[in-house]
Scaffold this active site. Structure first.
Site, PDB file in Angstrom:
ATOM      1  N   HIS A 173      -6.978  -8.833  -2.621  1.00 46.36           N
ATOM      2  CA  HIS A 173      -8.249  -8.517  -2.173  1.00 46.36           C
ATOM      3  C   HIS A 173      -8.445  -6.644  -2.968  1.00 46.36           C
ATOM      4  O   HIS A 173      -7.593  -5.991  -2.330  1.00 46.36           O
ATOM      5  CB  HIS A 173      -8.635  -8.464  -0.569  1.00 46.36           C
ATOM      6  CG  HIS A 173      -7.547  -8.002   0.076  1.00 46.36           C
ATOM      7  ND1 HIS A 173      -6.396  -8.618   0.639  1.00 46.36           N
ATOM      8  CD2 HIS A 173      -7.424  -6.157   0.671  1.00 46.36           C
ATOM      9  CE1 HIS A 173      -5.913  -7.946   1.209  1.00 46.36           C
ATOM     10  NE2 HIS A 173      -6.494  -6.682   1.878  1.00 46.36           N
ATOM     11  N   HIS A 191     -10.200  -3.301  -0.835  1.00 45.52           N
ATOM     12  CA  HIS A 191     -11.638  -3.419   0.113  1.00 45.52           C
ATOM     13  C   HIS A 191     -12.035  -1.988  -0.819  1.00 45.52           C
ATOM     14  O   HIS A 191     -12.320  -1.397  -1.409  1.00 45.52           O
ATOM     15  CB  HIS A 191     -10.812  -2.259   1.191  1.00 45.52           C
ATOM     16  CG  HIS A 191      -9.823  -2.584   1.788  1.00 45.52           C
ATOM     17  ND1 HIS A 191     -10.049  -3.811   2.325  1.00 45.52           N
ATOM     18  CD2 HIS A 191      -8.356  -3.181   1.979  1.00 45.52           C
ATOM     19  CE1 HIS A 191      -8.631  -3.830   2.979  1.00 45.52           C
ATOM     20  NE2 HIS A 191      -8.176  -3.559   2.783  1.00 45.52           N
ATOM     21  N   TYR A 237      -0.401  -9.847   0.607  1.00 48.75           N
ATOM     22  CA  TYR A 237       0.878  -9.437   1.530  1.00 48.75           C
ATOM     23  C   TYR A 237       1.258 -10.086   2.855  1.00 48.75           C
ATOM     24  O   TYR A 237      -0.183 -10.395   3.106  1.00 48.75           O
ATOM     25  CB  TYR A 237       0.841  -7.767   1.074  1.00 48.75           C
ATOM     26  CG  TYR A 237      -0.625  -7.168   1.616  1.00 48.75           C
ATOM     27  CD1 TYR A 237      -0.495  -7.418   3.541  1.00 48.75           C
ATOM     28  CD2 TYR A 237      -1.673  -6.407   1.358  1.00 48.75           C
ATOM     29  CE1 TYR A 237      -2.085  -6.952   3.840  1.00 48.75           C
ATOM     30  CE2 TYR A 237      -2.912  -6.782   1.496  1.00 48.75           C
ATOM     31  CZ  TYR A 237      -2.898  -5.633   3.109  1.00 48.75           C
ATOM     32  OH  TYR A 237      -3.863  -6.105   3.406  1.00 48.75           O
ATOM     33  N   TYR A 264       1.218  -1.353  -0.192  1.00 49.27           N
ATOM     34  CA  TYR A 264       0.194   0.190  -0.084  1.00 49.27           C
ATOM     35  C   TYR A 264       0.702   1.444   0.015  1.00 49.27           C
ATOM     36  O   TYR A 264       1.644   1.534   0.571  1.00 49.27           O
ATOM     37  CB  TYR A 264      -1.109   0.217   0.963  1.00 49.27           C
ATOM     38  CG  TYR A 264      -1.702  -1.086   1.080  1.00 49.27           C
ATOM     39  CD1 TYR A 264      -2.843  -0.538   0.891  1.00 49.27           C
ATOM     40  CD2 TYR A 264      -1.882  -2.023   1.893  1.00 49.27           C
ATOM     41  CE1 TYR A 264      -4.612  -1.174   0.943  1.00 49.27           C
ATOM     42  CE2 TYR A 264      -2.940  -2.695   1.707  1.00 49.27           C
ATOM     43  CZ  TYR A 264      -3.668  -3.043   1.481  1.00 49.27           C
ATOM     44  OH  TYR A 264      -5.091  -3.792   1.445  1.00 49.27           O
ATOM     45  N   ARG A 292      -2.692 -12.493   3.809  1.00 51.54           N
ATOM     46  CA  ARG A 292      -3.756 -11.986   2.613  1.00 51.54           C
ATOM     47  C   ARG A 292      -3.971 -12.151   1.268  1.00 51.54           C
ATOM     48  O   ARG A 292      -3.266 -11.690   0.554  1.00 51.54           O
ATOM     49  CB  ARG A 292      -3.396  -9.964   2.755  1.00 51.54           C
ATOM     50  CG  ARG A 292      -4.220  -9.979   4.459  1.00 51.54           C
ATOM     51  CD  ARG A 292      -5.089 -10.248   5.545  1.00 51.54           C
ATOM     52  NE  ARG A 292      -5.959 -10.616   4.939  1.00 51.54           N
ATOM     53  CZ  ARG A 292      -7.264 -10.478   4.244  1.00 51.54           C
ATOM     54  NH1 ARG A 292      -7.371  -8.766   4.304  1.00 51.54           N
ATOM     55  NH2 ARG A 292      -9.082 -10.710   3.877  1.00 51.54           N
TER      56      ARG A 292
END
Ligand SMILES: [Fe+2]
Length: 235
Positions: A157, A159, A144, A105, A154
């Site tokens: 995905h 959000h 990640y 991110y 994870r």
């Protein structure tokens, strides 16, 4: 005065449990006492109205927000936002955020040892149309690590944040990808007890919205709470 019509509460088993010990953060966040059901009032059955002018025309295309094209597999993510009665949620703000193709991110707290992409900020916004449809162009996010447990990763995905017509319909959720082997190892995904509800978090590969030479298409429909069928008697 007409009694107010509230919104339906989620059916049991369809939402993640507040306390799900395999998901470490839920131990700190979960309420320790029984919940109290509070009737919906005007504060809950109304909500903010966003004007389309608040977002940039490029906000729905995360591949065109930098000086050049971001690295990674280009995809489209589209679908419909409906209420529980199948009615389209029209002209409603839909926001997404995600890691880049390397699984990082653009955020100072994310110190995962993976490269940032100068052409990808991972944030998108759009409005549903009159049929409740939305569409984003983006990059398939990478998996990640997240230190919840030993060797925790994870699944890929995206959000999602939606408002719908009222604060009672507000939804923050995540979209996953079909066939991801990390899903059955992920305590967040597995925190939803109902199998059908859990699978509704997984997008579908969609040949019809796959753009030749450009991008694979994934479909992800979202259901927001519907109105109560009969007026609620309490304020
Ligand atoms: Fe995430």
């Amino acid at each position: 005065m007409q009694p107010l019509r509230g919104y339906r509460r989620p059916a049991p088993g369809t939402q993640p449990e507040y306390l799900h010990p395999p998901y470490g953060s839920s131990l700190k966040r979960a309420p320790t006492q029984a919940l109290i059901s509070i009737p919906h009032t005007l504060s809950e059955i109304t909500g903010p109205i966003f004007r389309k002018e608040i977002i940039d025309a490029r906000a729905c295309d995360l591949t065109r927000q930098g000086k050049g094209a971001p690295l990674g597999e280009r995809i489209t993510v589209s679908g419909r936002v409906l209420d529980e009665d199948g009615r389209p949620v029209r002209e409603s703000l839909v926001e997404i955020w995600q890691a880049n193709s390397a699984g990082r991110y653009l955020h100072k707290i994310d110190q995962h040892d993976a490269p940032l992409d100068p052409n990808f900020n991972g944030v998108g916004q759009t409005f549903t149309n009159d049929e409740g449809r939305y569409r984003f162009v983006t990059i398939r996010p990478g998996a990640y690590p997240w230190r919840n447990h030993a060797n925790a990763w994870r699944p890929q995905h995206i959000h999602f944040s939606l408002f719908g017509p009222a604060f009672a319909t507000r939804l923050v959720t995540q979209m996953y990808f079909p066939g991801d082997p990390l899903l059955e190892l992920d305590p967040i995904f597995k925190s939803v007890p109902d199998e059908a509800a859990k699978n509704s978090f997984i997008s579908k590969f969609d040949w019809a919205t796959t753009t030749p030479e450009i991008a694979l298409g994934f479909q992800f429909d979202i259901i927001l709470s519907g109105r109560n069928a009969t007026p609620m008697e309490e304020w």
